[in-house]
Design a protein around this motif. Sequence first.
Motif, PDB file in Angstrom:
ATOM      1  N   GLY A   1       9.028  11.193   4.935  1.00 27.16           N
ATOM      2  CA  GLY A   1       7.628  10.822   4.838  1.00 27.16           C
ATOM      3  C   GLY A   1       7.360   9.747   3.803  1.00 27.16           C
ATOM      4  N   PHE A   2       8.419   9.158   3.260  1.00 26.24           N
ATOM      5  CA  PHE A   2       8.249   8.148   2.218  1.00 26.24           C
ATOM      6  C   PHE A   2       8.050   6.763   2.818  1.00 26.24           C
ATOM      7  CE2 PHE A   2      10.793  11.553   0.316  1.00 26.24           C
ATOM      8  CZ  PHE A   2       9.985  11.875  -0.767  1.00 26.24           C
ATOM      9  N   LYS A   3       7.208   5.989   2.173  1.00 32.02           N
ATOM     10  CA  LYS A   3       6.937   4.641   2.648  1.00 32.02           C
ATOM     11  C   LYS A   3       7.971   3.648   2.136  1.00 32.02           C
ATOM     12  CE  LYS A   3       4.560   1.202   4.409  1.00 32.02           C
ATOM     13  NZ  LYS A   3       4.523   0.960   5.858  1.00 32.02           N
TER      14      LYS A   3
ATOM     15  N   ALA B   1       8.000   8.724  -8.694  1.00 32.95           N
ATOM     16  CA  ALA B   1       9.046   8.737  -7.688  1.00 32.95           C
ATOM     17  C   ALA B   1       9.304  10.167  -7.245  1.00 32.95           C
ATOM     18  CB  ALA B   1      10.340   8.134  -8.248  1.00 32.95           C
ATOM     19  N   LYS B   2       9.574  10.323  -5.980  1.00 28.52           N
ATOM     20  CA  LYS B   2       9.893  11.637  -5.441  1.00 28.52           C
ATOM     21  C   LYS B   2      11.316  11.603  -4.882  1.00 28.52           C
ATOM     22  CE  LYS B   2       5.115  12.600  -4.141  1.00 28.52           C
ATOM     23  NZ  LYS B   2       4.194  12.964  -3.056  1.00 28.52           N
ATOM     24  N   SER B   3      11.961  12.741  -4.878  1.00 32.35           N
ATOM     25  CA  SER B   3      13.335  12.814  -4.404  1.00 32.35           C
ATOM     26  C   SER B   3      13.389  13.227  -2.954  1.00 32.35           C
ATOM     27  CB  SER B   3      14.122  13.835  -5.257  1.00 32.35           C
ATOM     28  OG  SER B   3      15.394  14.048  -4.719  1.00 32.35           O
ATOM     29  N   LEU B   4      14.405  12.732  -2.264  1.00 24.28           N
ATOM     30  CA  LEU B   4      14.617  13.133  -0.878  1.00 24.28           C
ATOM     31  C   LEU B   4      15.407  14.442  -0.797  1.00 24.28           C
ATOM     32  CD1 LEU B   4      15.475   9.702   0.724  1.00 24.28           C
ATOM     33  CD2 LEU B   4      13.686  11.222   1.492  1.00 24.28           C
ATOM     34  N   ASP B   5      15.952  14.844  -1.929  1.00 22.54           N
ATOM     35  CA  ASP B   5      16.789  16.048  -1.914  1.00 22.54           C
ATOM     36  C   ASP B   5      15.951  17.305  -1.672  1.00 22.54           C
ATOM     37  OD1 ASP B   5      18.950  14.477  -2.449  1.00 22.54           O
ATOM     38  OD2 ASP B   5      18.798  14.730  -4.631  1.00 22.54           O
TER      39      ASP B   5
ATOM     40  N   ASN C   1       0.855  -1.173   0.000  1.00 21.79           N
ATOM     41  CA  ASN C   1       0.000   0.000   0.000  1.00 21.79           C
ATOM     42  C   ASN C   1       0.900   1.235   0.000  1.00 21.79           C
ATOM     43  OD1 ASN C   1      -2.192   1.715   0.160  1.00 21.79           O
ATOM     44  ND2 ASN C   1      -2.339   1.544   2.397  1.00 21.79           N
ATOM     45  N   ILE C   2       1.522   1.488  -1.160  1.00 20.86           N
ATOM     46  CA  ILE C   2       2.525   2.544  -1.275  1.00 20.86           C
ATOM     47  C   ILE C   2       1.912   3.788  -1.886  1.00 20.86           C
ATOM     48  CG2 ILE C   2       4.808   3.161  -2.186  1.00 20.86           C
ATOM     49  CD1 ILE C   2       4.798   0.768  -0.249  1.00 20.86           C
ATOM     50  N   THR C   3       2.007   4.905  -1.186  1.00 26.89           N
ATOM     51  CA  THR C   3       1.497   6.171  -1.707  1.00 26.89           C
ATOM     52  C   THR C   3       2.615   7.106  -2.144  1.00 26.89           C
ATOM     53  OG1 THR C   3       1.412   7.055   0.545  1.00 26.89           O
ATOM     54  CG2 THR C   3      -0.606   6.048  -0.321  1.00 26.89           C
ATOM     55  N   SER C   4       3.826   6.901  -1.647  1.00 27.32           N
ATOM     56  CA  SER C   4       4.961   7.726  -2.053  1.00 27.32           C
ATOM     57  C   SER C   4       6.246   6.934  -1.857  1.00 27.32           C
ATOM     58  CB  SER C   4       5.017   9.028  -1.240  1.00 27.32           C
ATOM     59  OG  SER C   4       5.247   8.752   0.132  1.00 27.32           O
ATOM     60  N   TRP C   5       7.198   7.173  -2.738  1.00 28.01           N
ATOM     61  CA  TRP C   5       8.471   6.483  -2.607  1.00 28.01           C
ATOM     62  C   TRP C   5       9.598   7.347  -3.152  1.00 28.01           C
ATOM     63  CZ3 TRP C   5      11.319   4.140  -6.815  1.00 28.01           C
ATOM     64  CH2 TRP C   5      10.697   4.231  -8.074  1.00 28.01           C
ATOM     65  N   ALA C   6      10.805   7.013  -2.786  1.00 31.97           N
ATOM     66  CA  ALA C   6      11.968   7.810  -3.175  1.00 31.97           C
ATOM     67  C   ALA C   6      13.066   6.913  -3.727  1.00 31.97           C
ATOM     68  CB  ALA C   6      12.489   8.599  -1.975  1.00 31.97           C
TER      69      ALA C   6
ATOM     70  N   GLY D   1       9.268   2.183   9.937  1.00 35.84           N
ATOM     71  CA  GLY D   1       8.081   1.932   9.127  1.00 35.84           C
ATOM     72  C   GLY D   1       8.294   2.096   7.636  1.00 35.84           C
ATOM     73  N   LYS D   2       9.562   2.142   7.196  1.00 34.02           N
ATOM     74  CA  LYS D   2       9.871   2.289   5.781  1.00 34.02           C
ATOM     75  C   LYS D   2      10.261   0.935   5.193  1.00 34.02           C
ATOM     76  CE  LYS D   2       9.808   6.581   7.176  1.00 34.02           C
ATOM     77  NZ  LYS D   2       8.552   7.359   7.121  1.00 34.02           N
ATOM     78  N   ILE D   3      10.125   0.813   3.890  1.00 30.03           N
ATOM     79  CA  ILE D   3      10.497  -0.417   3.192  1.00 30.03           C
ATOM     80  C   ILE D   3      11.783  -0.155   2.404  1.00 30.03           C
ATOM     81  CG2 ILE D   3       9.794  -2.141   1.486  1.00 30.03           C
ATOM     82  CD1 ILE D   3       6.882  -1.408   2.139  1.00 30.03           C
ATOM     83  N   PRO D   4      12.920  -0.701   2.838  1.00 33.00           N
ATOM     84  CA  PRO D   4      14.178  -0.482   2.131  1.00 33.00           C
ATOM     85  C   PRO D   4      14.348  -1.475   0.981  1.00 33.00           C
ATOM     86  CG  PRO D   4      14.589  -1.716   4.134  1.00 33.00           C
ATOM     87  CD  PRO D   4      13.107  -1.460   4.094  1.00 33.00           C
TER      88      PRO D   4
END
Length: 217
Positions: A32-34, A213-217, A12-17, A62-65
């Motif tokens: 805030g990334f899952k 995909a969103k960046s952490l930068d 159930n992924i809404t955002s990732w980096a 709570g993150k998925i690496p």
Amino acid sequence: MEHGNEEHVSLNITSWAYWLQNASPEEIAKSGFKLVVIDYSRDGSDEGAYSKEEIESIKRAGKIPIAYISIGEAEDYRFYWNESWFEDPPDWLGPENPDWKGNYAVKYWDERWKRIVFGYLDRIISQGFSGVYLDKVDEFEYWADNGYDENWTAEQMIDFILEIANYTRSKVRKDFLIISQNGGEAFSIRRWEAFENNIWVGERRRFLRRSRAKSLD
């Protein structure tokens, strides 16, 4: 689903980096990334590999690496690279990618390359990652442009992905994530339904398709 003491990985992924160079486990844990795709190493070298505790700290937040791995090209800065290959490359190693210095096409269907990839996966598994992000899945197109039948090269890539899924899931758990980067043409040649007949899918098989995909930068 549970396997031993491991919890099932939710999709159930809404955002990732996507953060490949010098990714910070601390910043990822606070983000805030899952789901976050990182290299197994800060700088690509074996010396810079993340520790199991660092990967666990991401999971505790709570993150998925997910670990990045190129399966269609060899990289000359990785632990498996042999310096002799510059002058005397094995026959499964192709030319350097003109757009990415240090990256070389591989005949990914060759058992010698597969052994290298499985050894790489062993390192990723030992670090505690929840899945892998497979890059250069579209390498089948390169070989199709260089004398091979495209249907055959696509089939070989799909078979390789299934081997990777079976290998990792036999060592970790059956919901270990397999995420494909590009390669959509291969799957239109042999539809996704082909994966549903895989032994792992009979119980639980899911693919995370790339969307945004969103960046952490």
